[in-house]
Scaffold this motif. Structure first.
Motif, PDB file in Angstrom:
ATOM      1  N   THR A  58     -17.028   2.751  10.771  1.00  0.00           N
ATOM      2  CA  THR A  58     -15.213   3.486  11.805  1.00  0.00           C
ATOM      3  C   THR A  58     -14.609   2.635  11.871  1.00  0.00           C
ATOM      4  O   THR A  58     -13.495   3.229  11.535  1.00  0.00           O
ATOM      5  CB  THR A  58     -15.718   3.805  12.918  1.00  0.00           C
ATOM      6  N   GLY A  59     -14.710   1.320  11.374  1.00  0.00           N
ATOM      7  CA  GLY A  59     -12.763   1.156  11.256  1.00  0.00           C
ATOM      8  C   GLY A  59     -12.709   0.010  12.931  1.00  0.00           C
ATOM      9  O   GLY A  59     -11.320  -0.336  12.651  1.00  0.00           O
ATOM     10  N   THR A  60     -13.418   0.412  14.379  1.00  0.00           N
ATOM     11  CA  THR A  60     -13.711  -0.111  14.984  1.00  0.00           C
ATOM     12  C   THR A  60     -14.239  -0.735  15.836  1.00  0.00           C
ATOM     13  O   THR A  60     -15.364  -0.384  15.884  1.00  0.00           O
ATOM     14  CB  THR A  60     -13.486   1.281  16.420  1.00  0.00           C
ATOM     15  N   GLY A 101     -13.159   9.660   5.735  1.00  0.00           N
ATOM     16  CA  GLY A 101     -11.701   8.504   6.684  1.00  0.00           C
ATOM     17  C   GLY A 101     -11.402   7.865   5.696  1.00  0.00           C
ATOM     18  O   GLY A 101     -10.356   6.852   6.079  1.00  0.00           O
ATOM     19  N   MET A 102     -11.799   8.111   4.340  1.00  0.00           N
ATOM     20  CA  MET A 102     -11.570   6.919   2.596  1.00  0.00           C
ATOM     21  C   MET A 102      -9.523   8.017   3.066  1.00  0.00           C
ATOM     22  O   MET A 102      -9.791   9.352   2.669  1.00  0.00           O
ATOM     23  CB  MET A 102     -12.204   6.920   1.770  1.00  0.00           C
ATOM     24  N   PRO A 103      -8.935   6.607   2.894  1.00  0.00           N
ATOM     25  CA  PRO A 103      -7.654   7.259   2.627  1.00  0.00           C
ATOM     26  C   PRO A 103      -7.607   7.311   1.125  1.00  0.00           C
ATOM     27  O   PRO A 103      -7.697   7.765  -0.344  1.00  0.00           O
ATOM     28  CB  PRO A 103      -6.939   6.010   2.185  1.00  0.00           C
ATOM     29  N   SER A 156     -11.058   9.233  -3.976  1.00  0.00           N
ATOM     30  CA  SER A 156     -11.433   8.829  -2.502  1.00  0.00           C
ATOM     31  C   SER A 156     -11.933  10.250  -1.771  1.00  0.00           C
ATOM     32  O   SER A 156     -12.362   9.778  -0.419  1.00  0.00           O
ATOM     33  CB  SER A 156     -10.204   9.308  -2.361  1.00  0.00           C
ATOM     34  N   ARG A 157     -13.151  11.055  -2.470  1.00  0.00           N
ATOM     35  CA  ARG A 157     -13.532  12.090  -2.043  1.00  0.00           C
ATOM     36  C   ARG A 157     -12.528  12.915  -0.932  1.00  0.00           C
ATOM     37  O   ARG A 157     -12.358  12.835   0.064  1.00  0.00           O
ATOM     38  CB  ARG A 157     -15.007  11.385  -1.230  1.00  0.00           C
ATOM     39  N   THR A 158     -11.976  13.306  -1.480  1.00  0.00           N
ATOM     40  CA  THR A 158     -10.585  13.594  -0.241  1.00  0.00           C
ATOM     41  C   THR A 158      -9.865  15.100  -1.176  1.00  0.00           C
ATOM     42  O   THR A 158      -9.877  15.368  -2.175  1.00  0.00           O
ATOM     43  CB  THR A 158      -9.989  13.113   0.021  1.00  0.00           C
ATOM     44  N   LEU A 159      -9.414  15.763   0.009  1.00  0.00           N
ATOM     45  CA  LEU A 159      -8.212  16.891   0.042  1.00  0.00           C
ATOM     46  C   LEU A 159      -7.317  17.089   0.364  1.00  0.00           C
ATOM     47  O   LEU A 159      -7.065  17.321   1.546  1.00  0.00           O
ATOM     48  CB  LEU A 159      -9.121  18.681   0.144  1.00  0.00           C
ATOM     49  N   THR A 170      -4.810  15.978   5.198  1.00  0.00           N
ATOM     50  CA  THR A 170      -5.817  15.482   3.937  1.00  0.00           C
ATOM     51  C   THR A 170      -7.158  16.026   5.258  1.00  0.00           C
ATOM     52  O   THR A 170      -7.083  15.289   6.259  1.00  0.00           O
ATOM     53  CB  THR A 170      -5.660  13.822   4.443  1.00  0.00           C
ATOM     54  N   MET A 171      -8.477  16.279   4.641  1.00  0.00           N
ATOM     55  CA  MET A 171     -10.357  15.835   4.907  1.00  0.00           C
ATOM     56  C   MET A 171     -10.841  16.215   4.128  1.00  0.00           C
ATOM     57  O   MET A 171     -10.061  15.501   2.767  1.00  0.00           O
ATOM     58  CB  MET A 171      -9.991  17.066   5.770  1.00  0.00           C
ATOM     59  N   ASP A 172     -12.035  15.096   4.489  1.00  0.00           N
ATOM     60  CA  ASP A 172     -12.853  14.729   3.489  1.00  0.00           C
ATOM     61  C   ASP A 172     -13.584  15.674   3.315  1.00  0.00           C
ATOM     62  O   ASP A 172     -14.069  16.928   3.543  1.00  0.00           O
ATOM     63  CB  ASP A 172     -13.955  14.296   4.562  1.00  0.00           C
TER      64      ASP A 172
END
Length: 293
Positions: free
Chosen positions: A115-117, A166-168, A188-191, A202-204
């Motif tokens: 999660t990065g936290t 949550g990938m940039p 990045s598996r993003t739209l 932006t979304m996964d």
């Protein structure tokens, strides 16, 4: 028989008197030795008063040849290992924390997705790792802990770092920089919903499997269906925006529940229902769809 001679009977009588042991007899009537003096050849039997008294056993203190046993030295516990310089701790967030979680996940010390936290779950995972390897158990990632972890793991892939999403977003394709575009990056598996080169949201997203891949290229939205159900697979496809044959961008409850463990039949699955609901309300028929690596 002359004077001084002893008859055979007398000899026999003397033997009987002497007992079982035969002895030489002096003509004068007593045992004699080589010197002619009277001497018995029988071994004298010691009386109790003649026996030599036994020497009592000496104690270690009385025996100068023995060294008394020493008490073992008291056990001194090994000092606790010193922690190194703190690198990450509770409350921190960012890329390095995400990498820490991904590396711990490789060796089964972190069960969730990165999660990065740096929260309680991460601190507990670090404590477990430290205790197992005899390091200072603090839950804080110091230089010693980090060095040990690096030596046991490999550099996480981009997919491992963002296993839960949550990938940039990747750098927008140049085809996304003008007009109204659903800019979809497989790397990045993003739209990213873009209007005139500006990222609005932006979304996964998740793509098709190896046998039913999502097509790449430039398309346009030709049909929207809010409560669509697939006629081929009989599965719900809410907020569907079709762009190529039966392939569409739509919400996926399976993606929301299972993450990247699953896959679509070629569609672009969106995980966040609120985000795609908002996107569905903004997209018009004819808006472009760009899908690239």
């Amino acid at each position: 028989m002359g004077r001084g001679a002893i008859s055979a009977g007398a000899v026999a009588a003397l033997v009987l008197v002497a007992g079982c042991k035969a002895v030489a007899v002096d003509p004068e009537g007593g045992p004699s030795g080589d010197d002619g003096k009277p001497r018995s050849t029988a071994t004298p039997t010691r009386t109790p008063t003649e026996a030599s008294p036994r020497t009592p056993a000496r104690s270690p203190a009385q025996n100068p040849t023995r060294t008394p046993a020493r008490d073992p030295a008291p056990h001194t516990p090994a000092p606790a290992p010193e922690p190194g310089k703190t690198l990450m701790e509770k409350g921190d967030d960012g890329k390095q924390v995400r990498e820490l979680q991904a590396r711990l996940r490789q060796i089964a010390w972190f069960g969730g997705n990165p999660t990065g936290t740096y929260g309680p779950v991460t601190a507990a995972a670090v404590k477990g790792f430290q205790a197992k390897r005899g390091l200072a158990v603090t839950g804080v990632t110091d230089t010693v802990t980090w060095s040990r972890l690096l030596g046991m793991t490999r550099e996480p892939t981009r997919s491992e770092l963002y296993a839960g999403g949550g990938m940039p977003p990747a750098k927008p394709d140049k085809r996304c920089l003008t007009g109204r575009v659903l800019c979809i990056a497989k790397s990045s598996r993003t739209l990213t919903w873009m209007i005139d080169g500006r990222a609005v949201s932006t979304m996964d997203v998740r793509f098709g499997s190896q046998y039913t891949p999502t097509r790449e290229g430039t398309f346009s939205v030709y049909w929207k269906s809010r409560h669509h159900v697939s006629t081929l697979y009989d599965t719900p496809m809410p907020y569907a925006m079709f762009f190529s044959g039966g392939q569409a961008v739509h919400f996926s409850s399976d993606f929301a529940a299972r993450g990247y463990a699953g896959g679509s039949h070629g569609c672009v699955n969106v995980r966040d229902e609120k985000k795609i609901a908002s996107l569905f309300a903004q997209v018009r028929k004819g808006d472009r769809v760009v899908i690239y690596k």
